[in-house]
Design an enzyme around this catalytic site. Structure first.
Site, PDB file in Angstrom:
ATOM      1  CE1 TYR A   1      -3.835   7.049 -17.950  1.00  0.00           C
ATOM      2  CE2 TYR A   1      -2.359   6.119 -16.309  1.00  0.00           C
ATOM      3  CZ  TYR A   1      -2.560   6.695 -17.551  1.00  0.00           C
ATOM      4  OH  TYR A   1      -1.506   6.894 -18.388  1.00  0.00           O
TER       5      TYR A   1
ATOM      6  N   GLY B   1      -2.491   2.982  -9.097  1.00  0.00           N
ATOM      7  CA  GLY B   1      -1.295   3.187  -9.907  1.00  0.00           C
ATOM      8  C   GLY B   1      -0.859   1.954 -10.675  1.00  0.00           C
TER       9      GLY B   1
ATOM     10  CB  CYS C   1       1.420  -1.171  -7.399  1.00  0.00           C
ATOM     11  SG  CYS C   1       1.410  -2.540  -6.262  1.00  0.00           S
TER      12      CYS C   1
ATOM     13  N   GLY D   1      15.620  -8.865 -15.780  1.00  0.00           N
ATOM     14  CA  GLY D   1      15.292  -8.437 -14.415  1.00  0.00           C
ATOM     15  C   GLY D   1      14.026  -9.125 -13.917  1.00  0.00           C
ATOM     16  CB  ILE D   2      12.193  -8.736 -10.719  1.00  0.00           C
ATOM     17  CG1 ILE D   2      13.380  -8.977  -9.784  1.00  0.00           C
ATOM     18  CG2 ILE D   2      10.920  -9.303 -10.102  1.00  0.00           C
ATOM     19  CD1 ILE D   2      13.239  -8.308  -8.433  1.00  0.00           C
ATOM     20  CB  ILE D   3       9.324  -6.577 -14.616  1.00  0.00           C
ATOM     21  CG1 ILE D   3       9.065  -5.713 -13.371  1.00  0.00           C
ATOM     22  CG2 ILE D   3       8.147  -6.476 -15.586  1.00  0.00           C
ATOM     23  CD1 ILE D   3       8.910  -4.218 -13.646  1.00  0.00           C
TER      24      ILE D   3
ATOM     25  N   GLY E   1      13.418  -1.769 -18.077  1.00  0.00           N
ATOM     26  CA  GLY E   1      13.484  -0.761 -17.014  1.00  0.00           C
ATOM     27  C   GLY E   1      12.382   0.265 -17.093  1.00  0.00           C
TER      28      GLY E   1
ATOM     29  CB  ALA F   1       4.397  -1.269  -4.356  1.00  0.00           C
TER      30      ALA F   1
ATOM     31  CG  HIS G   1       8.850 -28.487  13.617  1.00  0.00           C
ATOM     32  ND1 HIS G   1       9.885 -28.544  12.717  1.00  0.00           N
ATOM     33  CD2 HIS G   1       8.360 -29.760  13.721  1.00  0.00           C
ATOM     34  CE1 HIS G   1      10.026 -29.797  12.295  1.00  0.00           C
ATOM     35  NE2 HIS G   1       9.117 -30.560  12.885  1.00  0.00           N
TER      36      HIS G   1
HETATM   37  P1  FAD Z   1       2.755   4.601  -9.687  1.00  0.00           P
HETATM   38  O1  FAD Z   1       2.241   3.320  -9.233  1.00  0.00           O
HETATM   39  O2  FAD Z   1       3.472   4.681 -10.988  1.00  0.00           O
HETATM   40  O3  FAD Z   1       1.509   5.580  -9.725  1.00  0.00           O
HETATM   41  C1  FAD Z   1       1.615   6.887 -10.198  1.00  0.00           C
HETATM   42  C2  FAD Z   1       0.221   7.357 -10.561  1.00  0.00           C
HETATM   43  O4  FAD Z   1       0.288   8.733 -10.868  1.00  0.00           O
HETATM   44  C3  FAD Z   1      -0.349   6.670 -11.796  1.00  0.00           C
HETATM   45  O5  FAD Z   1      -1.615   6.120 -11.512  1.00  0.00           O
HETATM   46  C4  FAD Z   1      -0.453   7.782 -12.838  1.00  0.00           C
HETATM   47  O6  FAD Z   1      -1.600   7.675 -13.657  1.00  0.00           O
HETATM   48  C5  FAD Z   1      -0.555   9.006 -11.958  1.00  0.00           C
HETATM   49  N1  FAD Z   1      -0.070  10.216 -12.601  1.00  0.00           N
HETATM   50  C6  FAD Z   1       1.163  10.420 -13.123  1.00  0.00           C
HETATM   51  N2  FAD Z   1       1.253  11.684 -13.572  1.00  0.00           N
HETATM   52  C7  FAD Z   1       0.065  12.269 -13.329  1.00  0.00           C
HETATM   53  C8  FAD Z   1      -0.451  13.582 -13.561  1.00  0.00           C
HETATM   54  N3  FAD Z   1       0.291  14.531 -14.106  1.00  0.00           N
HETATM   55  N4  FAD Z   1      -1.721  13.843 -13.209  1.00  0.00           N
HETATM   56  C9  FAD Z   1      -2.493  12.876 -12.628  1.00  0.00           C
HETATM   57  N5  FAD Z   1      -2.057  11.638 -12.379  1.00  0.00           N
HETATM   58  C10 FAD Z   1      -0.785  11.349 -12.726  1.00  0.00           C
HETATM   59  N6  FAD Z   1       6.739  -3.404  -6.923  1.00  0.00           N
HETATM   60  C11 FAD Z   1       6.729  -4.165  -5.810  1.00  0.00           C
HETATM   61  O7  FAD Z   1       7.008  -3.662  -4.723  1.00  0.00           O
HETATM   62  N7  FAD Z   1       6.404  -5.496  -5.864  1.00  0.00           N
HETATM   63  C12 FAD Z   1       6.088  -6.101  -7.026  1.00  0.00           C
HETATM   64  O8  FAD Z   1       5.814  -7.285  -7.051  1.00  0.00           O
HETATM   65  C13 FAD Z   1       6.089  -5.327  -8.211  1.00  0.00           C
HETATM   66  N8  FAD Z   1       5.750  -5.889  -9.379  1.00  0.00           N
HETATM   67  C14 FAD Z   1       5.709  -5.110 -10.488  1.00  0.00           C
HETATM   68  C15 FAD Z   1       5.338  -5.706 -11.685  1.00  0.00           C
HETATM   69  C16 FAD Z   1       5.282  -4.966 -12.830  1.00  0.00           C
HETATM   70  C17 FAD Z   1       4.862  -5.617 -14.123  1.00  0.00           C
HETATM   71  C18 FAD Z   1       5.596  -3.570 -12.786  1.00  0.00           C
HETATM   72  C19 FAD Z   1       5.531  -2.732 -14.023  1.00  0.00           C
HETATM   73  C20 FAD Z   1       5.961  -2.965 -11.607  1.00  0.00           C
HETATM   74  C21 FAD Z   1       6.023  -3.732 -10.444  1.00  0.00           C
HETATM   75  N9  FAD Z   1       6.383  -3.171  -9.228  1.00  0.00           N
HETATM   76  C22 FAD Z   1       6.416  -3.944  -8.111  1.00  0.00           C
HETATM   77  C23 FAD Z   1       6.751  -1.744  -9.100  1.00  0.00           C
HETATM   78  C24 FAD Z   1       5.569  -0.929  -8.528  1.00  0.00           C
HETATM   79  O9  FAD Z   1       4.462  -1.080  -9.367  1.00  0.00           O
HETATM   80  C25 FAD Z   1       5.957   0.537  -8.423  1.00  0.00           C
HETATM   81  O10 FAD Z   1       7.142   0.659  -7.674  1.00  0.00           O
HETATM   82  C26 FAD Z   1       4.857   1.328  -7.729  1.00  0.00           C
HETATM   83  O11 FAD Z   1       3.654   1.244  -8.431  1.00  0.00           O
HETATM   84  C27 FAD Z   1       5.281   2.794  -7.609  1.00  0.00           C
HETATM   85  O12 FAD Z   1       4.277   3.494  -6.960  1.00  0.00           O
HETATM   86  P2  FAD Z   1       4.127   5.069  -7.137  1.00  0.00           P
HETATM   87  O13 FAD Z   1       3.009   5.472  -6.231  1.00  0.00           O
HETATM   88  O14 FAD Z   1       5.419   5.738  -6.997  1.00  0.00           O
HETATM   89  O15 FAD Z   1       3.712   5.308  -8.650  1.00  0.00           O
END
Ligand code: FAD
Length: 597
Positions: A148, A153, A155, A308-310, A397, A446, A570
């Site tokens: 993208y 990602g 997050c 859940g949280i989301i 989920g 994250a 405090h």
């Molecule tokens: P991701 O953030 O999923 O990033 C993976 C990246 O890999 C993406 O940009 C994708 O485009 C790229 N990708 C995948 N496959 C390929 C490929 N083949 N080639 C090139 N690029 C590719 N977590 C928290 O800790 N606190 C929060 O408050 C929180 N709030 C959230 C709220 C929502 C609405 C959602 C949906 C999630 C939330 N999370 C939160 C969870 C958090 O977003 C994820 O745990 C975190 O983003 C995971 O990070 P990651 O690097 O594993 O993967």
């Protein structure tokens, strides 16, 4: 007669996961891939499919029970032609825990490459960019492959950050409304949704722009495209272009990149429920963040599928903007993972947002009609008739993306569900290929991804680093916030851990009272034998900002004296942590006299 045990596959090493639905009973015929049970961890639910076909002889799990990787879900009598399994007793002894997914043979690659790197990180989410930046800081030639337009990602683009940008505005609106009780009255706010959306986009842009700048400053190459392993040392990238997250149009051009080390950080995606039709009024978390309007208005009535949280965070935003909420959850309570006493406080404060909280209930049918989305339910709190909603948010989920990046071509084992198993150094079964973040398992958060990314990068640089965090905190950024870490009371009960618990009610906190928000409390959990802190929870405003102190105390092996004798400023809400420790010691002078321990 050939009996087969159907077991829980690789679920990222999770133990004692909640069983929230059982889809089979004795006598049923199951086919391969039919859902047997649904499991839930703190942030994701996952359906476990049958790996063999046959007639169910015995179901070994029940809703509300717990099961771990390798645990037996059911025993089936194999359908004719199905491979026979060893008798149950033998299987149990030979493989108490299901072994890792089978390792595939890496593909051979004889073509040329366009570039070569010490480290290629596949995926630019919080795990991926953190790994890449740390690798570059260690002097390694590094690239990120991201499909993208922006880094960050889920997050930064469609998760943690945009949801918090909206939650911040909702919290201010709610706080201003509360001021009326103190004699400060504002008229109801005029909300310009376009401007609110623009604010959220600005926040995202600021952070993702910052990441692009930091990548450049570190000389980390960003290769925009969809990457797939073609061998254990090559990734082929189909270049993409787009201006928006979650959109990637392939340009038709390709690049092949050679690497010495790779980090798989491909994250996770929303789980789509098969019986839900396509309709713009049915959204996932990304759709909910768009604040879509119908006829210039936000939905009057919204259903959240999944408590859940989301789902609850998004529900908070919509509710503050005027939407009435229903929520349906298969488990017996919302916000699973947190102790019920914490959740109860949130429930009391938020009851006004909901018309119907349907726990122990599941969604069985969804029909899109011109005047709304009609949803039917089954279970304890299910209404008799289908209910009409203006919008349905599916927050049931997330599923890992391990099967979508050609990992098998690199010889990397990926589980049935798409998780990639790693060791404590974040190494997959292929030693120079690491995996981090959502794709390696729960909790899908994250902060876990970032830490794992740093470990992977250090190992790429030849150091010996391990992911050995004692605890990973969870936070619901609702109002009030609910935060917890380590051993909860529920875990202690389940695992028979002897604990001492100490609670400091915010009704005795000067700062909480001054803020007009004294509904919360802080709870510390100590190991009864060692006296060391092993868990804690908080409910109240800013609980998420404060839980880090409890995490640190656990990591440092603190006891109540260490925490209680640390001078906290405090009057602060954080002071409640020190006071809870004083409660544990029986020396808290901000509460009525206590029994000394
Ligand atoms: P991701 O953030 O999923 O990033 C993976 C990246 O890999 C993406 O940009 C994708 O485009 C790229 N990708 C995948 N496959 C390929 C490929 N083949 N080639 C090139 N690029 C590719 N977590 C928290 O800790 N606190 C929060 O408050 C929180 N709030 C959230 C709220 C929502 C609405 C959602 C949906 C999630 C939330 N999370 C939160 C969870 C958090 O977003 C994820 O745990 C975190 O983003 C995971 O990070 P990651 O690097 O594993 O993967």
């Amino acid at each position: 007669m050939s009996l087969i045990e159907l077991k829980v596959p690789d679920i990222g090493g999770h133990e004692n996961v909640d069983v929230i639905a059982v889809e089979i009973k004795a006598g049923d015929t199951v086919n391969v891939d039919d859902t047997l049970v649904t499991l839930e961890t703190d942030k994701a639910t996952m359906d476990v499919p049958a790996t063999a076909a046959g007639v169910v002889k015995e179901v070994k799990v029940a809703v509300g029970g717990k099961i771990s990787e390798g645990g037996v879900i059911a025993v089936i009598e194999a359908a004719a032609g199905a491979p026979a399994a060893a008798p149950s007793e033998k299987t149990e002894q030979a493989a108490p825990v299901q072994a890792a997914a089978p390792a595939p043979q890496a593909a051979a690659f004889s073509g040329s490459s366009d570039a070569e790197y010490d480290v290629v990180v596949l995926g630019g989410g919080p795990g991926g960019y953190s790994a890449a930046f740390a690798a570059a800081d260690a002097g390694l030639k590094t690239a990120i492959v991201e499909q993208y337009a922006t880094l960050g990602g889920v997050c930064l683009n469609v998760g943690c950050i945009p949801s918090k940008a909206l939650l911040h505005n909702a919290a201010v609106i709610d706080e201003v409304r509360h001021l009326a009780a103190n004699g400060i009255k504002y008229p109801e706010p005029e909300i310009d949704i376009d401007q609110l959306r623009a604010y959220k986009e600005k926040v995202i842009g600021k952070l993702t722009g910052g990441l692009a700048g930091m990548a450049k400053a570190r000389k980390v190459d960003i290769i925009r495209g969809r990457g797939e392993f073609v061998s254990a040392n090559h990734i082929r990238v189909a270049l993409t272009e787009s201006s928006q997250y979650e959109q990637a149009n392939e340009t038709g051009e390709h690049q092949t990149i050679a690497f010495k080390n790779a980090v798989i950080a491909v994250g996770s995606r929303v789980v789509n429920l098969p019986f839900i039709p396509q309709d713009p009024r049915i959204v996932d978390s990304t759709g909910a963040l768009e604040l879509r309007q119908n006829g210039g208005r936000l939905p009057e009535k919204m259903l959240i599928i999944g408590g859940g949280i989301i789902g609850l965070e998004m529900g908070t935003v919509y509710s503050t903007l005027g939407t009435r909420l229903d929520v349906v959850e298969m488990m017996d309570g919302l916000m699973q993972g947190a102790d019920r006493d914490l959740v109860k406080v949130w429930e009391k404060m938020n009851a006004h947002r909901f018309d119907n909280i349907m726990t122990n209930t599941k969604t069985v049918a969804v029909e899109a009609k011109s005047d709304g989305i009609y949803v039917s339910f089954e279970g304890e709190k299910a209404p008799q008739e289908p209910q009409r909603y203006d919008m349905v948010l599916v927050a049931a989920g997330r599923a890992p993306n391990g099967k979508l990046c050609g990992a098998d071509k690199a010889g990397v084992a990926v589980s049935e569900r798409g998780f990639i198993e790693v060791d404590k150094q974040q190494r997959t079964n292929v030693p120079h290929i690491y995996a981090i973040g959502d794709v390696v398992g729960q909790p899908m958060l994250a902060h876990k991804a970032v830490h794992e990314g740093h470990v992977a990068a250090e190992n790429c640089a030849g150091h010996k680093a391990y992911f050995d965090a004692r605890v990973i905190p969870g936070v619901a950024y609702t109002d009030p916030e609910v935060a917890w870490v380590g051993v909860t009371e529920e875990i202690a009960k389940r695992d028979n851990i002897k604990i001492n618990k100490a609670v400091f009610p915010w009704a005795a906190s000067g700062r909480a009272i001054a803020n007009g928000r004294d509904e919360g409390f802080t709870k510390l959990i100590f190991d009864a034998e060692t006296g060391r802190i092993i868990g804690g929870g908080m409910v109240g405003t800013h609980a998420g900002d404060m839980i880090g102190e409890i995490c640190l105390a656990i990591e440092m092996g603190c006891d109540a004296e260490d925490i209680g004798k640390t001078i906290h400023p405090h009057p602060t809400l954080g002071e409640s942590i020190g006071m809870a420790a004083e409660v544990a010691l029986g020396v808290c002078t901000d509460l009525p006299p206590q029994r000394k321990r």
